[in-house]
Design an enzyme around this catalytic site. Structure first.
Site: not given
Length: 373
Positions: A24, A172, A174, A204, A304
């Site tokens: 994003a 996952k 975005k 994001n 992460h």
């Protein structure tokens, strides 16, 4: 007599991606597409012949700064006992005290800290998770690399199918595009395609508080495992509020670069999923410090990126975590992680369980050595 650190080798590595990717932050004009990952590798050798390898990384900017900073302070560790990891960590912080205790400074130190933990576990003949005291031999695993915004829905579906067939447990994708309706259309299409397969979304940091509340409300219907970074990463109060408001868990923390920044979430009453990143938070030493506090607060964990490190740290966490799968770093290592039945598995190799590949050497653009080789 105690062993001593004899030699360090630092390597500044630029790893190109096969294809540029966009989240994003790109579609909203804040950043350019990601084309490479910049790595900082540290190899440690002791007087008794024990070795350890660690790494940190940066995306888009900061990689050269990490390498330069560690070059400035690396001699501090020569002659120190490699078992005294926290003592060494503190000495590195003080050596670079004028640039603080977060961000680039601690991300540089992280590579050396990881190498010392790798060395300690190798010397013990144990995988790092076993040295630390693991709760499990495998963790749930989800893939992110196939879900970026530059890809069409059909491309994401194809990659998701391939991931699930390869043994990945969750997907996952975005979100956070300028037109929020497009986000919902893509999520709906993936939920229909995946059926009951666990699905997560990641914005994001692209929504303000009002938009985030609306989007979280709209996304409730898709039975998501979590909604990631709906707000600016440093908006601890906003994330805490969302975590109390919606049934779908909120996840955040990957961008934070110190234990103190992560603790702001707990202090704000956050009840979501924490996503610390060992190279970003400053290494395994501060990661473990925060993980203890997060477990005490009853928070779920989903570290992460950098699965080569985080598989071990997730295996140590008291409650069942998720580990993020990215294949991007595979060319840098000779070994591969086993993935099957929706889970990522610890190997019996000592330390982190990886050796550096010839390709990693080819991609090295700068290196420095300290001490006697």
């Amino acid at each position: 007599m105690s062993d001593r650190i004899r030699h360090l080798r630092l390597s500044h590595v630029v790893l190109p991606l096969d294809h540029p990717v966009s989240d994003a932050k790109v579609l909203t004009g804040r950043q350019k597409p990601l084309t490479e990952t910049v790595m900082l590798f540290v190899e440690v050798l002791t007087e008794d012949g024990f070795q350890g390898t660690g790494f940190s990384y940066s995306k888009r900017a900061g990689g050269r700064a990490q390498y330069t900073h560690l070059c400035e302070v690396a001699e501090t560790v020569l002659g120190q006992d490699p078992s005294d990891i926290d003592k060494i960590y503190q000495s590195l912080l003080w050596a670079g005290a004028s640039v603080g205790r977060s961000g680039t400074a601690t991300q540089a130190i992280a590579a050396l800290d990881v190498a010392l933990w790798d060395l300690k576990a190798r010397r013990a003949g144990l995988p790092l998770a076993k040295l630390l005291g693991s709760h499990r031999d495998s963790c749930r695993v989800y893939n992110t690399s196939g879900g970026f915004l530059q890809a069409s829905v059909e491309e994401i579906k194809e990659k998701a199918t391939a991931s699930v067939e390869s043994g990945i447990g969750g997907i996952k994708i975005k979100v956070g595009q300028p037109d929020w309706r497009t986000d919902l259309e893509r999520v709906a299409a993936l939920r229909e395609h995946l059926g009951d397969t666990p699905l997560m979304v990641d914005a994001n940091q692209q929504w303000g508080r009002a938009r985030a509340r609306r989007m979280c409300r709209e996304l409730e219907q898709y039975d998501l495992i979590w909604i990631e970074e709906p707000l600016d990463a440093w908006d601890a109060v906003g994330h805490a509020d969302l975590s109390h408001t919606f049934d779908t868990p909120i996840a955040t923390g990957e961008m934070l670069t110190s234990v103190a920044e992560h603790m702001a979430l707990i202090d704000a009453g956050y009840r979501g999923i924490v996503q610390p990143d060992a190279p970003r938070i400053g290494g395994i030493t501060p990661f473990l410090r925060f993980a203890t506090l997060a477990a005490h607060a009853g928070l779920a964990l989903a570290p992460h990126y950098a699965m080569e490190i985080h598989l071990h740290l997730a295996a140590v966490y008291p409650t069942e975590p998720w580990v993020e799968h990215f294949e991007w770093l595979n060319p840098l290592f000779n070994e591969r992680i086993e993935i099957r039945d929706g889970r990522i598995w610890l190997s019996d190799r000592p330390g982190l369980g990886f050796t550096l590949s010839d390709r990693m050497r080819e991609l090295t653009v700068a290196s420095a050595e300290f001490g006697a080789g």
